[in-house]
Design an enzyme around this catalytic site. Structure first.
Site, PDB file in Angstrom:
ATOM      1  N   ASP A  48       0.849  -1.196   0.000  1.00 31.16           N
ATOM      2  CA  ASP A  48       0.000   0.000   0.000  1.00 31.16           C
ATOM      3  C   ASP A  48       0.890   1.254   0.000  1.00 31.16           C
ATOM      4  O   ASP A  48       1.820   1.352   0.815  1.00 31.16           O
ATOM      5  CB  ASP A  48      -0.868  -0.051   1.271  1.00 31.16           C
ATOM      6  CG  ASP A  48      -1.967   0.982   1.286  1.00 31.16           C
ATOM      7  OD1 ASP A  48      -2.435   1.384   0.205  1.00 31.16           O
ATOM      8  OD2 ASP A  48      -2.389   1.371   2.401  1.00 31.16           O
ATOM      9  N   HIS A  49       0.623   2.189  -0.887  1.00 33.05           N
ATOM     10  CA  HIS A  49       1.352   3.472  -0.946  1.00 33.05           C
ATOM     11  C   HIS A  49       2.873   3.310  -0.965  1.00 33.05           C
ATOM     12  O   HIS A  49       3.588   3.883  -0.123  1.00 33.05           O
ATOM     13  CB  HIS A  49       0.960   4.383   0.226  1.00 33.05           C
ATOM     14  CG  HIS A  49      -0.456   4.847   0.162  1.00 33.05           C
ATOM     15  ND1 HIS A  49      -0.893   5.787  -0.730  1.00 33.05           N
ATOM     16  CD2 HIS A  49      -1.558   4.479   0.859  1.00 33.05           C
ATOM     17  CE1 HIS A  49      -2.189   5.988  -0.575  1.00 33.05           C
ATOM     18  NE2 HIS A  49      -2.625   5.190   0.377  1.00 33.05           N
ATOM     19  N   HIS A  69      -7.971   9.913   3.734  1.00 34.16           N
ATOM     20  CA  HIS A  69      -7.523   8.920   4.715  1.00 34.16           C
ATOM     21  C   HIS A  69      -7.881   9.348   6.144  1.00 34.16           C
ATOM     22  O   HIS A  69      -8.025  10.539   6.417  1.00 34.16           O
ATOM     23  CB  HIS A  69      -6.006   8.723   4.621  1.00 34.16           C
ATOM     24  CG  HIS A  69      -5.582   8.056   3.356  1.00 34.16           C
ATOM     25  ND1 HIS A  69      -5.061   8.741   2.291  1.00 34.16           N
ATOM     26  CD2 HIS A  69      -5.640   6.756   2.975  1.00 34.16           C
ATOM     27  CE1 HIS A  69      -4.795   7.898   1.317  1.00 34.16           C
ATOM     28  NE2 HIS A  69      -5.137   6.676   1.694  1.00 34.16           N
ATOM     29  N   LYS A  93     -13.049  12.494   7.873  1.00 35.26           N
ATOM     30  CA  LYS A  93     -13.079  12.680   6.422  1.00 35.26           C
ATOM     31  C   LYS A  93     -13.875  13.892   5.974  1.00 35.26           C
ATOM     32  O   LYS A  93     -13.509  14.552   5.023  1.00 35.26           O
ATOM     33  CB  LYS A  93     -13.651  11.437   5.748  1.00 35.26           C
ATOM     34  CG  LYS A  93     -12.826  10.179   6.019  1.00 35.26           C
ATOM     35  CD  LYS A  93     -13.253   9.057   5.126  1.00 35.26           C
ATOM     36  CE  LYS A  93     -12.677   7.732   5.575  1.00 35.26           C
ATOM     37  NZ  LYS A  93     -11.209   7.693   5.513  1.00 35.26           N
ATOM     38  N   HIS A 110      -9.315   4.782  -2.375  1.00 38.25           N
ATOM     39  CA  HIS A 110      -8.619   4.822  -1.078  1.00 38.25           C
ATOM     40  C   HIS A 110      -9.503   5.584  -0.088  1.00 38.25           C
ATOM     41  O   HIS A 110     -10.546   6.134  -0.451  1.00 38.25           O
ATOM     42  CB  HIS A 110      -7.275   5.539  -1.225  1.00 38.25           C
ATOM     43  CG  HIS A 110      -6.214   4.674  -1.816  1.00 38.25           C
ATOM     44  ND1 HIS A 110      -5.098   4.299  -1.134  1.00 38.25           N
ATOM     45  CD2 HIS A 110      -6.132   4.097  -3.035  1.00 38.25           C
ATOM     46  CE1 HIS A 110      -4.355   3.526  -1.917  1.00 38.25           C
ATOM     47  NE2 HIS A 110      -4.961   3.391  -3.088  1.00 38.25           N
ATOM     48  N   SER A 126     -12.882   4.021   4.593  1.00 32.40           N
ATOM     49  CA  SER A 126     -13.471   3.558   5.857  1.00 32.40           C
ATOM     50  C   SER A 126     -14.761   4.329   6.125  1.00 32.40           C
ATOM     51  O   SER A 126     -14.881   5.502   5.774  1.00 32.40           O
ATOM     52  CB  SER A 126     -12.493   3.784   7.020  1.00 32.40           C
ATOM     53  OG  SER A 126     -11.538   2.746   7.051  1.00 32.40           O
ATOM     54  N   ASP A 166      -8.628   0.796   6.246  1.00 32.00           N
ATOM     55  CA  ASP A 166      -7.625   0.654   7.300  1.00 32.00           C
ATOM     56  C   ASP A 166      -8.182   1.207   8.615  1.00 32.00           C
ATOM     57  O   ASP A 166      -8.263   0.498   9.630  1.00 32.00           O
ATOM     58  CB  ASP A 166      -6.352   1.417   6.902  1.00 32.00           C
ATOM     59  CG  ASP A 166      -5.244   1.259   7.927  1.00 32.00           C
ATOM     60  OD1 ASP A 166      -5.458   0.580   8.939  1.00 32.00           O
ATOM     61  OD2 ASP A 166      -4.152   1.820   7.730  1.00 32.00           O
ATOM     62  N   ARG A 184      -3.584 -11.325  25.980  1.00 33.93           N
ATOM     63  CA  ARG A 184      -4.399 -12.263  25.189  1.00 33.93           C
ATOM     64  C   ARG A 184      -5.884 -12.102  25.465  1.00 33.93           C
ATOM     65  O   ARG A 184      -6.711 -12.429  24.628  1.00 33.93           O
ATOM     66  CB  ARG A 184      -3.972 -13.709  25.487  1.00 33.93           C
ATOM     67  CG  ARG A 184      -2.576 -14.015  24.966  1.00 33.93           C
ATOM     68  CD  ARG A 184      -2.085 -15.335  25.470  1.00 33.93           C
ATOM     69  NE  ARG A 184      -2.044 -15.367  26.929  1.00 33.93           N
ATOM     70  CZ  ARG A 184      -1.375 -16.264  27.638  1.00 33.93           C
ATOM     71  NH1 ARG A 184      -0.719 -17.224  27.037  1.00 33.93           N
ATOM     72  NH2 ARG A 184      -1.381 -16.220  28.960  1.00 33.93           N
TER      73      ARG A 184
HETATM   74  P1  13P Z   1      -8.981   4.705   5.480  1.00 27.79           P
HETATM   75  O1  13P Z   1      -8.132   5.631   6.292  1.00 27.79           O
HETATM   76  O2  13P Z   1     -10.267   5.354   5.089  1.00 27.79           O
HETATM   77  O3  13P Z   1      -9.196   3.403   6.123  1.00 27.79           O
HETATM   78  O4  13P Z   1      -8.208   4.441   4.093  1.00 27.79           O
HETATM   79  C1  13P Z   1      -7.198   3.467   4.022  1.00 27.79           C
HETATM   80  C2  13P Z   1      -6.425   3.513   2.763  1.00 27.79           C
HETATM   81  O5  13P Z   1      -6.770   4.163   1.799  1.00 27.79           O
HETATM   82  C3  13P Z   1      -5.212   2.702   2.709  1.00 27.79           C
HETATM   83  O6  13P Z   1      -4.499   2.892   1.544  1.00 27.79           O
HETATM   84  O1  G3H Z   2      -3.148   5.150   3.456  1.00 28.22           O
HETATM   85  C1  G3H Z   2      -2.579   4.887   4.510  1.00 28.22           C
HETATM   86  C2  G3H Z   2      -2.935   3.660   5.233  1.00 28.22           C
HETATM   87  O2  G3H Z   2      -4.053   3.862   6.045  1.00 28.22           O
HETATM   88  C3  G3H Z   2      -1.755   3.143   5.972  1.00 28.22           C
HETATM   89  O3  G3H Z   2      -1.527   3.808   7.163  1.00 28.22           O
HETATM   90  O4  G3H Z   2       0.916   4.275   7.016  1.00 28.22           O
HETATM   91  O5  G3H Z   2      -0.277   4.425   9.195  1.00 28.22           O
HETATM   92  O6  G3H Z   2       0.144   2.202   8.108  1.00 28.22           O
HETATM   93  P1  G3H Z   2      -0.106   3.661   7.913  1.00 28.22           P
HETATM   94 ZN    ZN Z   3      -4.609   4.895   0.791  1.00 26.23          ZN
END
Ligand code: 13P
Ligand code: G3H
Ligand code: ZN
Length: 329
Positions: A93-94, A188, A192, A223, A226, A268, A293
């Site tokens: 991712d990214h 993200h 939002k 992207h 959520s 995410d 746990r």
């Molecule tokens: P969210 O922050 O909306 O979960 O997006 C995640 C995302 O785009 C990861 O690449």
């Molecule tokens: O787009 C970003 C994703 O939500 C990943 O987040 O870099 O904090 O793991 P992170």
């Molecule tokens: Zn993203």
């Protein structure tokens, strides 16, 4: 079974979207696999064909650096053995160019995202093309991004720039990329929208029409998708959290987006909210306890249940067996 996103997109295009879920630790991985197989409580439970779904497991650069990238890789390989019914893609991712090459050369990832969306158009094209050439030589597929989402992403704070449909056509033709992340109003994180903003379906429709004219059924990616459910935010706040004005994408918009060519929807933040609520509540209610746990045992089935719900909203729930049959042909 690890497959490429391309194989999953071919089946999903125009009908439903595949959930792309970020993971950072063991409990998330277990909950994610269980949920995508329609199991909730135990790994050994039978797979439920009515809710099971193909999925994408996403690893960000932050996740790779959290401990050591090899731990995540090892846990996912083991999950593949523990859950032999699962069909999923392993996706970076990214990624930056260097991290993409590291993943391509590792032999483990089936898909990478090169994110050069912050660069000027010509430089974005140049970088993506280099990554595509290297990835395709190893049958690995590539996602790129054009336009800019709002919000915080890794270490970049973005300002919104919606994807231009005309530029999208030129971009996919010149780069030969396999899927394109588009900016249509999502961002993200857990904050939002400050008011009544929503998704720009008019822009999405134009992108789909323009891109499909040169590459039919070309997969688009959303992207920042959520939904930041109010009930999970309330649980966090009732257990000592302070997440005021959190808001996300309306889940009822996932399927209409899928019908307009969005085949991958990234989630995410929602997973983090579930984790946070469960752990906050556990330690609020059991101030004497310290065994990690115990909340983990509550989190894994709760996350599995959440994934089942999410896949139902994405429309991918119930499609696992059909995808298996196509792949076995
Ligand atoms: P969210 O922050 O909306 O979960 O997006 C995640 C995302 O785009 C990861 O690449
Ligand atoms: O787009 C970003 C994703 O939500 C990943 O987040 O870099 O904090 O793991 P992170
Ligand atoms: Zn993203």
């Amino acid at each position: 079974m690890i497959v490429t996103t391309k194989e999953l997109f071919k089946e999903a295009y125009g009908k439903y979207a595949i959930g792309a879920y970020n993971i950072n630790n063991l409990e998330q991985i277990v909950g994610l696999f269980r949920g995508n197989l329609g199991k909730i409580a135990k790994n050994e439970d039978p797979c439920d064909s009515a809710t099971s779904a193909p999925f994408i497991i996403q690893i960000s650069r932050g996740a790779r650096g959290y401990t050591d990238k090899r731990f995540l890789e090892g846990m996912i390989r083991n999950a593949d053995e523990v859950f032999p019914e699962a069909i999923f893609a392993v996706h970076l991712d990214h990624g930056t160019e260097d991290v993409c090459y590291d993943c391509i050369d590792s032999g483990f990832y089936s898909s990478v995202m090169i994110d050069a969306s912050h660069e000027p158009f010509e430089k974005n094209v140049e970088i993506v093309k280099r990554v595509v050439d290297r990835a395709h030589a190893k049958n690995i597929v590539v996602e790129a991004e054009l336009g800019q989402l709002g919000g915080v992403e890794e270490d970049v704070v973005g300002s919104v720039k919606l994807t231009d449909p005309g530029q999208a056509v030129e971009f996919v033709e010149r780069t030969n990329v396999d899927s394109l992340a588009v900016a249509i109003g999502t961002s993200h994180g857990a904050f939002k929208f400050s008011g009544k903003q929503g998704l720009h379906f008019d822009v999405l429709e134009k992108i789909q029409k323009a891109v499909n004219a040169v590459k039919p059924n070309f997969p688009l990616v959303m992207h920042g998708s959520s939904s930041v459910p109010a009930e999970w935010v309330a649980r966090i706040n009732n257990a000592g959290g302070a997440m005021k004005n959190a808001s996300g994408v309306d889940e009822k918009q996932y399927l209409p987006a899928a019908k307009l060519g969005v085949t991958k929807i990234n989630i995410d933040t929602d997973g983090r909210l579930v984790w946070c609520a469960i752990h906050r509540e556990f330690f609020r209610d059991h101030p004497d306890k310290f065994d990690l746990r115990e909340p983990g045992k509550i989190f894994m089935p709760a996350y599995a249940e959440y994934i089942i719900h999410k896949n139902q909203m994405l429309g991918s729930a119930g499609h696992l067996e059909e995808v298996r049959k196509v792949l076995q042909k």
